[in-house]
Design a protein around this motif. Structure first.
Motif: not given
Length: 354
Positions: A225-237, A248-262
Motif C-alpha cells: 500500500q502506497h503510504v502517501k496515497s493509501e492505495i495499492f500496487l497492482g495491475m488493472y483489467c 498495457k504500459s505506456p511504451l511497450n506491450n508489457y502489462t501496466e503497473v499502477s496504484c488503485y483502491g478496492n
C-alpha cells in the motif's frame, strides 16, 4: 570507594574482591576487620584467620544458599524484550550474566537453556526457531552472548506485517514510487507507478501487509500500500470493448503497473522469492531488510472478465526507459512474463516497523 557490610545479598567472591581492591590501595587486608563487616545475623565459625577461610565460611552459610536459589528463580522469570517493544538488550544481557554469576551457574549448556527460556512464548518466532542451531558448539558465556546478539541483530532486520518499506531497483538504483493523483494518460488512467528517486523519499514508501507476523519464502502473499496515497500496487483489467484485458504500459506491450483502491478487476496480491542472480541468501526463510527479491503477480481474469485460478504469472520489472507526462519524464515500471533478468531485481529495505 565505600566498604559495604556483608548481609547475604551479594556474592561472597564479589564482596571479598571489593575488599581486596580497597585494601590494595590502603594496606594489606585485615581479616578481623573483614569479619567485623559481616552482618551479625550471619553466624561464622571460630578459627577464621585468613581471607580464604572467611570466603569458604560465607559460601557454606545458609544465607549464601538462599542467595543462589533466589538468583536462580530470578533467572527463571527473566524475559527478553527487543527494543521495539520497549526493551533494552544491553541491560538484559548484563542482568542475565549477573544472575548466572550470583547463582553460580557456570555450565554453558545450562546457561543456554536459561537464555532460551527467556524468549517470550509465541512471540519471538524467528529467534525461537533458530536459537539452538545458532548456539551449537558454544563453549563460553562470552561466545553465548556474542551469538545471541548476532541473532537479535538478524531478527531486528526481519520485515513484519504492517512495516513501512522501500523497494530499490537494483539495476538502476532508483526506488519504486508513486505520486498521489498523478495518473497515466493511457491504459487504466490510474495513479502511475515509476522508479524515481535514488533515495527513499515519502513517495517511495510502502506499507507491506501479509497474513502472519513474518513473511516466509515458502508460502507468501503480500499487499503493498502506497503510504502517501493509501492505495495499492497492482495491475488493472478493463473492458476494452472487444473483451477484457490487462492495461498495457505506456511504451511497450508489457502489462501496466499502477496504484488503485478496492476494485474487483484490480489485482494486488503479490508473491516474492529470492532473485536467482543474488549472491545474498536468506537461509532462515523469512523476508528481511536488504534481501534481493523478485516480485510476481498472477493475472486473475480472462478475456470475458471471469475469474481464473491458473492465470499467467508476471514479474515486476523496471528498465532505464522513460515516458513523459506533462513534460515530466518517468522511468517505466511494468510486469512481464519474459525471461528473468537483472532488471527484475528489487532490494527491499525496512524503513520502520509497524
Amino acid at each position: 570507594m565505600e566498604l559495604q557490610k556483608y548481609n547475604g545479598n551479594i556474592h561472597p567472591d564479589e564482596w571479598i574482591n571489593d575488599l581486596q581492591a580497597y585494601f590494595s590501595i590502603k594496606q594489606k587486608i585485615n581479616v578481623n576487620f573483614a569479619i567485623s563487616l559481616v552482618d551479625s545475623i550471619i553466624k561464622l565459625p571460630t578459627g577464621i584467620d585468613d581471607i580464604e577461610k572467611l570466603r569458604n565460611a560465607l559460601k557454606e552459610n545458609i544465607f549464601f544458599t538462599i542467595f543462589k536459589n533466589t538468583n536462580k528463580r530470578k533467572l527463571q522469570s527473566l524475559k527478553y524484550n527487543p527494543e521495539r517493544k520497549g526493551g533494552d538488550t544491553s541491560y538484559f544481557i548484563s542482568t542475565f550474566c549477573k544472575l548466572c554469576y550470583n547463582a553460580e551457574i557456570n555450565d554453558v549448556k545450562e546457561q543456554t537453556r536459561y537464555l532460551y527460556n527467556s524468549l517470550p512464548d509465541n512471540y519471538f518466532k524467528y529467534v525461537s526457531n533458530e536459537f539452538f542451531e545458532k548456539m551449537k558448539n558454544v563453549n563460553s558465556i562470552d561466545e553465548l552472548i556474542k551469538r545471541f546478539e548476532e541473532l537479535v541483530l538478524e531478527e531486528s532486520n526481519l520485515i513484519r506485517n504492517g512495516s513501512i518499506v522501500a523497494l530499490k531497483h537494483v539495476a538502476t538504483g532508483k526506488y519504486l514510487s508513486s505520486t498521489k493523483n498523478l495518473c497515466y494518460t493511457t491504459g487504466s488512467k490510474n495513479q502511475l507507478v515509476f522508479a524515481g528517486s535514488p533515495e527513499p523519499v515519502p513517495n517511495s514508501l510502502w506499507k507491506i501487509e501479509f497474513d502472519d507476523e513474518l513473511a516466509a519464502y515458502t508460502d507468501n502473499s503480500i499487499v503493498l500500500q502506497h503510504v502517501k496515497s493509501e492505495i495499492f500496487l497492482g495491475m488493472y483489467c478493463v473492458n476494452t470493448g472487444y473483451g477484457y484485458d490487462y492495461c498495457k504500459s505506456p511504451l511497450n506491450n508489457y502489462t501496466e503497473v499502477s496504484c488503485y483502491g478496492n476494485d474487483r478487476y484490480f489485482t494486488r496480491n503479490w508473491k516474492f522469492n529470492h532473485s536467482k542472480f543474488s549472491k545474498l541468501k536468506n537461509h532462515q526463510g523469512y523476508l528481511k531488510s536488504n534481501d534481493i527479491i523478485n516480485l510476481n503477480i498472477k493475472k486473475s481474469y480472462d478475456n470475458r472478465g471471469y475469474t481464473i485460478r491458473h492465470g499467467q504469472v508476471e514479474v515486476l520489472r523496471s528498465h532505464d526507459i522513460q515516458f513523459t507526462i506533462e513534460n515530466d519524464a518517468f522511468q517505466e515500471v511494468v510486469c512481464h512474463n519474459a525471461r528473468l533478468g537483472g532488471n527484475d531485481e528489487w532490494c527491499i529495505e525496512l524503513i520502520h516497523e509497524s
